[in-house]
Design a protein around this motif. Structure first.
Motif, PDB file in Angstrom:
ATOM      1  N   SER A 299       0.842  -1.199   0.000  1.00  0.00           N
ATOM      2  CA  SER A 299       0.000   0.000   0.000  1.00  0.00           C
ATOM      3  C   SER A 299       0.872   1.242   0.000  1.00  0.00           C
ATOM      4  O   SER A 299       1.733   1.392   0.866  1.00  0.00           O
ATOM      5  CB  SER A 299      -0.892   0.039   1.245  1.00  0.00           C
ATOM      6  OG  SER A 299      -1.751  -1.072   1.292  1.00  0.00           O
ATOM      7  N   VAL A 300       0.655   2.123  -0.967  1.00  0.00           N
ATOM      8  CA  VAL A 300       1.375   3.396  -1.003  1.00  0.00           C
ATOM      9  C   VAL A 300       0.635   4.408  -0.137  1.00  0.00           C
ATOM     10  O   VAL A 300       1.223   5.098   0.685  1.00  0.00           O
ATOM     11  CB  VAL A 300       1.485   3.919  -2.453  1.00  0.00           C
ATOM     12  CG1 VAL A 300       1.985   5.362  -2.479  1.00  0.00           C
ATOM     13  CG2 VAL A 300       2.390   3.014  -3.274  1.00  0.00           C
ATOM     14  N   GLU A 301      -0.668   4.494  -0.313  1.00  0.00           N
ATOM     15  CA  GLU A 301      -1.505   5.426   0.449  1.00  0.00           C
ATOM     16  C   GLU A 301      -2.948   5.042   0.244  1.00  0.00           C
ATOM     17  O   GLU A 301      -3.300   4.415  -0.747  1.00  0.00           O
ATOM     18  CB  GLU A 301      -1.269   6.872   0.016  1.00  0.00           C
ATOM     19  CG  GLU A 301      -1.562   7.177  -1.445  1.00  0.00           C
ATOM     20  CD  GLU A 301      -3.023   7.464  -1.764  1.00  0.00           C
ATOM     21  OE1 GLU A 301      -3.743   8.009  -0.918  1.00  0.00           O
ATOM     22  OE2 GLU A 301      -3.460   7.123  -2.878  1.00  0.00           O
ATOM     23  N   TYR A 302      -3.771   5.421   1.193  1.00  0.00           N
ATOM     24  CA  TYR A 302      -5.211   5.248   1.028  1.00  0.00           C
ATOM     25  C   TYR A 302      -5.935   6.334   1.780  1.00  0.00           C
ATOM     26  O   TYR A 302      -5.418   6.905   2.733  1.00  0.00           O
ATOM     27  CB  TYR A 302      -5.674   3.859   1.466  1.00  0.00           C
ATOM     28  CG  TYR A 302      -5.434   3.463   2.907  1.00  0.00           C
ATOM     29  CD1 TYR A 302      -6.227   3.963   3.930  1.00  0.00           C
ATOM     30  CD2 TYR A 302      -4.444   2.558   3.230  1.00  0.00           C
ATOM     31  CE1 TYR A 302      -6.018   3.564   5.246  1.00  0.00           C
ATOM     32  CE2 TYR A 302      -4.219   2.163   4.545  1.00  0.00           C
ATOM     33  CZ  TYR A 302      -5.014   2.664   5.545  1.00  0.00           C
ATOM     34  OH  TYR A 302      -4.808   2.278   6.855  1.00  0.00           O
TER      35      TYR A 302
ATOM     36  N   LEU B 173       2.008   1.258 -10.435  1.00  0.00           N
ATOM     37  CA  LEU B 173       0.970   1.703  -9.511  1.00  0.00           C
ATOM     38  C   LEU B 173      -0.427   1.317  -9.992  1.00  0.00           C
ATOM     39  O   LEU B 173      -0.727   1.412 -11.180  1.00  0.00           O
ATOM     40  CB  LEU B 173       1.032   3.225  -9.344  1.00  0.00           C
ATOM     41  CG  LEU B 173       2.346   3.785  -8.776  1.00  0.00           C
ATOM     42  CD1 LEU B 173       2.290   5.311  -8.692  1.00  0.00           C
ATOM     43  CD2 LEU B 173       2.646   3.184  -7.406  1.00  0.00           C
TER      44      LEU B 173
ATOM     45  N   VAL C 105      -4.564   2.009  -9.009  1.00  0.00           N
ATOM     46  CA  VAL C 105      -5.514   2.774  -8.203  1.00  0.00           C
ATOM     47  C   VAL C 105      -6.764   1.933  -7.997  1.00  0.00           C
ATOM     48  O   VAL C 105      -7.330   1.393  -8.957  1.00  0.00           O
ATOM     49  CB  VAL C 105      -5.875   4.107  -8.893  1.00  0.00           C
ATOM     50  CG1 VAL C 105      -6.916   4.877  -8.078  1.00  0.00           C
ATOM     51  CG2 VAL C 105      -4.621   4.956  -9.084  1.00  0.00           C
TER      52      VAL C 105
ATOM     53  N   THR D 197     -10.273   5.222  -1.490  1.00  0.00           N
ATOM     54  CA  THR D 197      -9.490   5.214  -2.724  1.00  0.00           C
ATOM     55  C   THR D 197      -8.050   5.026  -2.303  1.00  0.00           C
ATOM     56  O   THR D 197      -7.571   5.733  -1.411  1.00  0.00           O
ATOM     57  CB  THR D 197      -9.633   6.533  -3.503  1.00  0.00           C
ATOM     58  OG1 THR D 197     -11.010   6.776  -3.758  1.00  0.00           O
ATOM     59  CG2 THR D 197      -8.904   6.455  -4.842  1.00  0.00           C
ATOM     60  N   GLY D 198      -7.368   4.089  -2.921  1.00  0.00           N
ATOM     61  CA  GLY D 198      -5.995   3.810  -2.517  1.00  0.00           C
ATOM     62  C   GLY D 198      -5.086   3.574  -3.703  1.00  0.00           C
ATOM     63  O   GLY D 198      -5.548   3.271  -4.809  1.00  0.00           O
ATOM     64  N   THR D 199      -3.798   3.747  -3.460  1.00  0.00           N
ATOM     65  CA  THR D 199      -2.777   3.502  -4.474  1.00  0.00           C
ATOM     66  C   THR D 199      -1.930   2.322  -4.019  1.00  0.00           C
ATOM     67  O   THR D 199      -1.387   2.340  -2.917  1.00  0.00           O
ATOM     68  CB  THR D 199      -1.865   4.748  -4.625  1.00  0.00           C
ATOM     69  OG1 THR D 199      -2.684   5.901  -4.817  1.00  0.00           O
ATOM     70  CG2 THR D 199      -0.924   4.586  -5.807  1.00  0.00           C
TER      71      THR D 199
ATOM     72  N   MET E 276       1.138  -0.616  -4.980  1.00  0.00           N
ATOM     73  CA  MET E 276       2.378  -0.687  -5.743  1.00  0.00           C
ATOM     74  C   MET E 276       2.817  -2.130  -5.940  1.00  0.00           C
ATOM     75  O   MET E 276       2.808  -2.919  -4.994  1.00  0.00           O
ATOM     76  CB  MET E 276       3.469   0.063  -4.979  1.00  0.00           C
ATOM     77  CG  MET E 276       4.750   0.286  -5.773  1.00  0.00           C
ATOM     78  SD  MET E 276       5.887   1.330  -4.794  1.00  0.00           S
ATOM     79  CE  MET E 276       7.021   1.867  -6.089  1.00  0.00           C
TER      80      MET E 276
END
Lengths: 149, 149, 149, 149
Positions: free
Chosen positions: A85-88, A114, A116, A136-138, A140
């Motif tokens: 997980s990069v960010e959410y 990446l 989404v 919503t998350g990014t 990797m």
């Protein structure tokens, strides 16, 4: 959106990796749906995961949504990749009250590195589904850090 | 930023509400700092909260950061308010590896209804702190829904 | 946090790339500070960039914060990289009223591919600065798509 | 999701407020669809709104998506309310290249005070639509600050 998995063994790969997520086992989440770009997780209500008003803790809802997003992304990754997980971001729209919760992770756009994803989280109560949160998350794909699964 | 609590009893109020968060007790988080606009939570590493590579699950890190944000906001709220998470976003910057983790919740702007907070999360390892994640969240003061604490 | 630029020519590289951002020129933003991991942009108030109540449009504030984040990240990238925004989140904390606005982009964590940045945006009015918005964004170094600057 | 506007005059109210957004006029955005919980904005490609590689600036895409979200929320608000952006997050999934862009703002959950919206942004090129960005935002109904429209 319709996606095609490039790794024919994605189903087993996702389930095997999810089975290694001790955190999901601890909170009681299980996989109820896997398809290319799609993973649904189900979390029963548990007293010991509540916040101060007796609803499920927003962070626990976020944890399930994060796993749903991550594994939705993972369905489309090559067999040798690991997913991180990069960010959410999570918006909470109603108290997490119900008998169980379903997080529906969906890939919105799959890139080489990446991906989404979104995850809508629904509370189940008396046979009805109610939308309580959306993420919503990014995610990797990592292939060079000695991680597997 | 420096804030002044409007409720002199904010320390006890925060600790009492946190003690009701079964989810935090279950994962093993505890309060280690409370001041106006500031709450730090400490989470020991636990095998049963890991993801598939043996790091702490990003969602569990998010849950602790969410509670740190929420209670940082709660220090500045009036005695009769309850606090709810509206939304939060977490960026994960390094794997959650370490002996323990500290989430430092800080109020960035306190409004009448909405409070914006940040939480940096650090991994502790061999006496060193390493930044592994950062959250920005929006917390809401609720006074009219029959919630307390 | 203190960073060291790996490309000694980062100052000129950042200013030259920023000069190519027609959007920033059009809205009137200019660079007022560049250091390793840091870029500040200044945007004068302009009637033609307001929303319906006469404040600067939240999206314009977001555009300046996004550029501040992107160029803060870019200061630390190798000379041959281009920078792209992966995602950003903006919390608006007060109406964008003032004579001018400063967005202070700061790198929070620089990775090989992804860099996490924050940007606080301040309104300037009568010699005082007031925090009106805060962004956290993920920026990506791209070296293989035929992009430059 | 289907919503019902409580103010029969929502169409005129949205269009009149949008017409007051000087920022949208300046960048060339126009309303192309208004329905309960739905607003679409169209932005033609403009050289003067590009970033350093000749694509539309991510912040300008964000500005249009923010307005689409805000006005989607506004369709469902009472006649006397004003709408403000609390926060938004934008994921950029492909370069903003095309002849024009459509931001489709949709209400996900309408609350008394807070409304959660999403906006997908599509690039139009040779008659085809391509998803380039997605936003989730929180919009606030304000009735007590002397704001109108």
């Amino acid at each position: 959106m319709t996606f095609k998995a490039r790794d024919a063994g994605f189903q087993a790969r996702v389930r095997s990796s999810f089975a290694k997520q001790a955190a999901m086992r601890t909170i009681g989440a299980e996989i109820v749906h896997v398809a290319p770009g799609e993973v649904d997780l189900r979390l029963p209500f548990r007293e010991e995961l509540t916040q101060q008003h007796g609803f499920m803790h927003a962070g626990i809802i976020g944890a399930v949504a994060d796993s749903a997003c991550g594994y939705a992304a993972y369905t489309l990754m090559p067999a040798e990749a690991a997913v991180l997980s990069v960010e959410y971001k999570l918006n909470l729209m109603a108290p997490a009250a119900g008998e169980a919760f379903i997080a529906r992770g969906r890939v919105k756009r799959a890139g080489r590195t990446l991906t989404v994803c979104t995850a809508d989280v629904f509370a189940l109560k008396g046979g009805e589904e109610r939308l309580i949160a959306t993420m919503t998350g990014t995610m990797m794909a990592v292939t060079d850090r000695g991680l597997s699964g």
